[in-house]
Each structure stands twice: as C-alpha cells, then as structure tokens.
Scaffold this active site. Sequence first.
Site, short mmCIF file in Angstrom:
data_model
loop_
_atom_site.label_atom_id
_atom_site.label_comp_id
_atom_site.label_asym_id
_atom_site.label_seq_id
_atom_site.Cartn_x
_atom_site.Cartn_y
_atom_site.Cartn_z
N ASP A 337 0.68 -1.21 -0.04
CA ASP A 337 -0.06 -0.02 0.10
C ASP A 337 1.02 1.12 0.14
OD1 ASP A 337 -2.20 1.62 0.07
OD2 ASP A 337 -2.61 1.16 2.24
N ASP A 649 -8.41 -4.69 1.79
CA ASP A 649 -7.12 -5.45 1.52
C ASP A 649 -7.15 -6.93 2.05
OD1 ASP A 649 -5.73 -3.23 0.72
OD2 ASP A 649 -5.58 -2.51 2.60
N ASN A 711 23.12 -38.66 9.33
CA ASN A 711 22.38 -39.96 8.90
C ASN A 711 23.06 -40.66 7.66
OD1 ASN A 711 20.71 -38.73 10.82
ND2 ASN A 711 19.02 -38.51 9.44
N GLU A 714 25.77 -42.56 9.21
CA GLU A 714 25.60 -43.87 9.98
C GLU A 714 25.11 -45.02 8.84
OE1 GLU A 714 22.73 -42.61 12.70
OE2 GLU A 714 23.54 -40.79 12.68
N THR A 742 24.16 -36.01 18.69
CA THR A 742 24.71 -35.33 17.40
C THR A 742 23.59 -34.53 16.66
OG1 THR A 742 24.65 -37.06 15.97
CG2 THR A 742 26.58 -36.74 17.36
N ASP A 743 22.05 -35.36 16.84
CA ASP A 743 21.03 -34.41 16.02
C ASP A 743 20.37 -33.82 16.84
OD1 ASP A 743 22.22 -36.22 14.30
OD2 ASP A 743 20.19 -37.20 13.56
#
Length: 911
Positions: A337, A649, A711, A714, A742-743
């Site tokens: 606007d 709007d 991942n 692994e 670790t994750d």
Amino acid sequence: MTTTDLESRARAGAWVEEPIEAVAAALATDPVAGLAPDEAARRRARDGANEIRTSKPPSKLAIAVAQFRSLLVWVLLGAAGIAAALGEWTDGIAIVTIVILNAVIGFTQEYRADRAAAALTRLVAPRARVVRGGRLFVLPAVDVVRGDVLQLDAGDLVAGDARLLEAAALRTEEAPLTGESQPVDKRAGSLPSATPLAERTNTVFLGTRVVGGSGRALVVATGMATELGQIARLLATAAAGVTPLQRRLDQVARRLLWASGAIVAVVFLLGWLRATPPYELFLTAIGLAVAAIPEGLPAVVTVALALGVQRMARRRALVRRLPSVETLGGAQVICTDKTGTLTLGEMTARRVVTADAVYTISGEGYVAEGAFFVDGTAVPPGPSLLNLLRAAAACNDAWLDSTAGRPTVVGDPTEGALLVAAAKAGLDRAAIDASMPRLGTVPFDSDRKRMTVVRLREGRPWAFVKGAPEVMLERCGLVWEGGSMRPLTEGDRAAMVRASTLLASEALRVLALAERPMESSVVPDTPAAAGQAERDLVLLGLIGLQDPPRPEARSAVASCRRAGIRIVMITGDHPATARAIAREVGILGPADEVVVGPQLDAMTDRELAERVAPVVVYARVTAEHKLRIVRAWKARGAVVAMTGDGANDAPALREASIGVAMGLAGTEVTKEAADLIIADDNFASIVAAVEEGRGIYDNIAKTLAYLLAGNAAELAVMLVAALLGWPLPLLPLHLLWINLVTDGLPALALATDPVDSAVLARPPRPAGARLLDTRALRLVALSGGLTATVTLAAFGWELYADRGLVHARDAAFTVLVIAELLRAFGARSDSRSLWQLGVLSNLRLVSVVAVSYALQLAIHHVPSLAALFGIAPVSLGQCLAWTALGAVPLVVLEIRKLRRLPASAPAVSGG
C-alpha cells in the site's frame, strides 16, 4: 423487481448513473417519507438481516486433524513406535512430544486466522437513523432494508450502500474500502456507471464513517449485496495455501523415506544371506530405520521460527503464523500500500508560494518541528509568510491532540497539516482563537471548492478563505507583498497559475489562502450568504501539501532491489499522486508501467498474468483488483507478500503467500487475515522482516544438511560394512545415542546462528526451489562420506589389530560422535571458513559441543553405562587419537572452502 435483480444492479454500478427519482421508483420507496413501517418489515423478512454473512469456520477438531497431514509427521510417529518397540521409551516419548508441540502451535495459529471473516461484522454500524412513514426512527443497523432513507451526520457509521438524496458539506472516510485515509467529498447527482469505487461521490457505503457535514441517502444495497459484502465474498474465495517451507519439508520427508527404505532393505538382505542371527538382523534394520530419520528436524524448525519471531518482534514485526516467518524471507514480490506504509500517513505542508518568495518547509508529519528555506538557505518567516500561515490556522476546524505523546489530528488531515505549518512559524491556534474570536463559518463543499471563517480582528469582522487556486484567484483583487498590499495584476495571476501547476506536478495538494476585512457586520453562515465575504480578497499565496514518503522508504526500497525483490505499489489514490510517490521512493523507473482500475477491468485474468511483470504501480483499485493482482503474480509462480490496512485489503492478504497488516492503521479484519503485523506501519520494518526470514531459511537449510550428512554417514558405515562382510560396526543402541547426541542439541544450536548480513545482497530463491539444492546435496554426500570413512577406518584398524570386536565398535562409535560434533562448526556455512565466521560467534554451539563431547567420554567411565553400550574405558592416548581422527572431516571441509573462495570474503555480521 426481485432481490437478485437488485443485487445485480448494485454490483454493476447501475445505482450510480440513474437519476435519483428512477432509483426511488425501482426500490418502490418515497425519497421524502421513506418506506412505510409495515413494508419495511416485509422487506426485512424477505431479504434477511443487514449483516455480513461469513462462511462457517472449520471446527476445532478439523483444524487439529489438519496438523497431522504432513508426511514427515507420520514418518516421525512411525519412528517413535519403532523406538518404543525397542524399549527406547525416552526416544519415543521425545519424538511424540515434538510432534504434539508442533501440532499445538499450528492449531493455535490457524484457529486465530479463521476468525478473519468474522471480524468484518464489527464494521457494521450498530444503530442507524432511518426515516419511515415520514418519521425519524433510531433502529439497529441489522434492521435497515433496501429503500430506507438514512439521515447522516458527522460521527455516524453508514448502515448500508446508499445513493445521496441531499448533501450539505458531507464528507466520509472510506479507508475500509479504498485504503485511503483522506476524506471524500460527497454530493447528490448522477455519475457514469463505470466510475471507480473511490470516485463514486454520489454514494455512501456500508461501514464507512461520516466525518463532516450532513445528508440524506436512499439505501440501495444491504448486507452481502454491499461493497463490504463483496469483500466478504472475496475473502471466502481467497486461499491461504501451503507455505513453501511446508512443501519443501514434505519433499524431504518423501525422499528420506525412499532412500532409507532402500538402504535398510539392502543391509537386511546382505545380513540374511550371510546368516546373521535373525533377532540381531531385525534390531539392526530397525535401528537403521530410526537413524535415517532426522527426528530433531521439527524441533529445529520450530526453534528457528520461534527465535525468528522474537527477533522480528524487536524489529517491529509481529508474527501470527510461524511458517510465514520463513515465507517472507523467500518473497519475490512485495505488493505494498502507499498511504501510511511508504508514506507517513500524515499530511505535511511542503511548499509555500507568496509574492515575495517560494519557501520549502522542513519536518515531517504532525510534529511542529521544522524550518523555512529559500533556495536552500534557512530564513525567518517574513510578513507575507506569517500572514498566509495565520490565515491557514484561522480558517481551520481541526485540532492537534498531543495527549498520547506523538501529536495526532482531530479532524481533516489537510487542516491538521496547516496547523502544524503555522506552529513551525510560532503561530498557535489557541492564541489565534483568543485574539480573534470566531464569528461564523461557511464550510467547505465540493461545489464551491472553498471554505470561509469569519473572525473578529481589529474590532471588525475579518474573513479568512482557503480553497482551490483556480477558484480563489477569480475572487482576489489584491495581493500581499512585503509588508503591504498592492493590486493583483494579470502577470501575478499567471505566475500563481504556473506555481500551482508546478506544485501539482509534484503530487502536492495545492490550496490558495486569502483574507479581507469586511464592511458589513452581517456574518455569513451559509454559502448563499458568503458572496460579500468572498469577493475582492487579498491573495496571501499558495501552500502545497502532501503525505510525504517516510525518510527510510527510499533506502528500504533500494535494499529490496538489491535483494532481487520486485516492489509493486497498489493504491486507491489518484494516478498522479501514486506516480510521484513511486518515483520519489525509487519504485517507478523509466521502463516501468502504471495501470489504473478501469484498465484492470478490461483485462482477463490470463491477460493480467501476462502483463503483470512490468507494472509497478496500480492506482484507483478496488478490493477485487488487489486480489486479482496477487493471483496474477502467483500464477507466474512467484512468492507474493501483500501489505494492507483496510478491509478491502483482507482478501488479497489471505490469498497472498504472506499477508502483512499494518498495526497502527490496520482494521481488525485485516489483522486477523494477516500472517504478519507491522507494529509501526513502516515499509522498512517489512524489509527487516524479509532479512530475518532469509536468515531463518538459511539456518533451517544448513541444519537439515548437517542432520542428513550425519544420517548418511551412519547408513554408509552400516552399508559398507555389510558389503565388506564385516561385523556390524554399530549396535542399534549406538545409533540411537548418536542421534540423541549429534542430531539434538548441536542441530538446535545451529538453528540459532546469527543472520548473515549479506542475505539481502542475493536474489530470492525460486518458488519451486528445493530446501537442499544439488550443490547442498553434494556437500551432504561429501560430509557424510568423510565421516563414514574415518569411522570405518577406526573400526577396521581396531578389528584387524586383533583388539577384538568390542574395541572396534567402541572406536567406530566414538570417532563417529566426535566427527559429527566437530563438523557442526563447519556446517555453519558452506562457503565461509570457521575463522571468518568466528569460532565464538555462536556460543550456544560451543557450549553444546563441549557438553556432548564430555557426555561421550563419560559413558565410557560410568560402569553401568559402559555395560549398557557394550564399551570399555578409554585411555588418554585413545582419546587423543580418536579426536584427531574425528577432526579430519572438519579440516578437509574447511580446506575446501579456503580453496574455493578468496581470503577477503566478508565475515558474518555479529560474528
């Protein structure tokens, strides 16, 4: 005539062009006495209540169920079930808790959003004054019907769309429909049916407010047949849709599901062919399945978005829906606007022209701070300038209210700007009222185009007049110059006409000011009696006013251009004003186009989608136009942000990829339909929110890459070992622990990384772009491959050194964990080295890695945990050797960055 016919006529604008007698005949009503009460009751029963009907929102149950439609959610729930089946209740409960938390947040936000349509009903006037059977009644607005005659006065909310029967200086504020805060002068009469909504001066509209004068109007449409009702219909058709982030996460979930399933199947098949014990094989396959899914991803996304919400709040942007934080960062087009967003939303006097000089006035808005300049040099106000500003304050009905801190105008914004200009010269309205008491007023109206106030000055009535220059110059015979009056020559008139034209070309609203002492003591109070007071006037000069651009708007627009974001101004204002503001803030360039509402009406949706790219300014638009513009950009595949403050709007805000409402000037319906609310109505705050959104996306993407690389490592370790015929290097419990250590916390710490100061220096990502592009996936493969390599190297070394399977698994387990923890530092950027980022610029990550490293060593030395994991205590030498081996992936990746980029690459701001 049927109800449907009447609705069709109303929407087609037929009521605008027909003579009022024909309108009254079509509605079978008396324009003087109104409807008979019994006829009004019949119409009320036939047509229903005069209210905005909204579609029934989804039930709470339906909203709750919708939170579980994501594929990633079901993959995670499956992983939780598997973890529970393995006896890993802590892992299972943690995953379920994450899923439920995200569902609760999503439910809360969506439930609030679906109240948007209901907020429209708050705009309907609660009471209305209606003439029925020749008598005036005060009725609930819901009982107003077609054919009713409304009595309108200042302060009233209009209770229906109505054609004016008569108007006396009637002015209405139509921001809920047009988005423009300037009052609109109304007059009775007929107009062409194609007249744009913002220019239908013979009609008043449901939900708008009378700000001055009085009038009587014949109701031609009620409820859903009104313009406000049409907005409600559009809002019901607008679809919020799925955010780009949600689509990308679903894509990631599908790919993870297929990839992990394939690898698990290969490992299971090889183990079965090698006669691995079935139970061990089952546990390994299940462990791999759990390891393949980044359980921490939803938590990471939630934390990244939540932290982004906090940062945005500090930058005046309030987030209503979490996914929209990231969506704004991907915006390719911002439809904004004009009034109050790119401009201050406060009229300001910018130029003054007298017979002596042309003055520029500094200062913005309603704060009475500024100075007067001639040719760039500050000068004190001279006699001619003081006379003009005194007249501007004397011929004025507005007041400045400073009780709330920042001054606001009570009354017409233009008159408020005149008061502020006078105050900058030391002229106080209260002092003027005290020294020159008001005797009478002839109010402004659109026919006369002028206003007169008579005050007592020097013991006699004195008229102060302001109005349109072309009207005022005809009535002036003298002019102030220096400290005295002289005759106004034709040359003077021509000079003032040229000055007025020049000011108008700068999109300034131009008023002429004049005065005269009156011979008669009769004070006029009506237009008919104003003739004597408004002749032979002394011209004081011209004053040009404008709602000026915000000082920071130009730099904010420039930032968007550098960021590759297209800025499109959509306004209900006049095209000339829109062009001037767009040029001043840097939106409109030589090759850009301006389109007005009637041109949009002539285009089909397909034609609009084909033409929308070069158009950067739309003027004189309606709610339906705004919705079509947003849809046209979306049809081209763009991520569109839409800003707004009026009810007109709301449909476009709901349809846009992200709706942005103004917090100060925005209506309730607009705020409820929006994803984001800008607390200070400032376009620069929108740009700041874009910067935060891009930073959040970057954090989510790099955290996902970090999780997937882990991942992948692994899975690669298990797959390669199976292919080589080795014993499985990692037990299922090892895999679950690795995911936890670790994750979990390292990934969350990555999600809090500082926003790169260079995020606005690159173009927005394409709407169809993946969360991880080909380059990122290559880096995931490289990182995972390096981590898997050092892990297998440690396992093979210990295995062939005849230290036994337990020690080999211990080495693989610990090296993998250390490699993942250290790699988190390198995962902060795929292009900037760790020393460029600053090791300590993310203290959360440093702390998390240190704690996780300590936990990994601790489980070796706590007997019960060592027995549980099947590991043994480690010596200092082993610890140092495994740490050195685990650091190899980080070192290799950092060397790669240094070789790919020059050493002078800029550092991240704040780190």
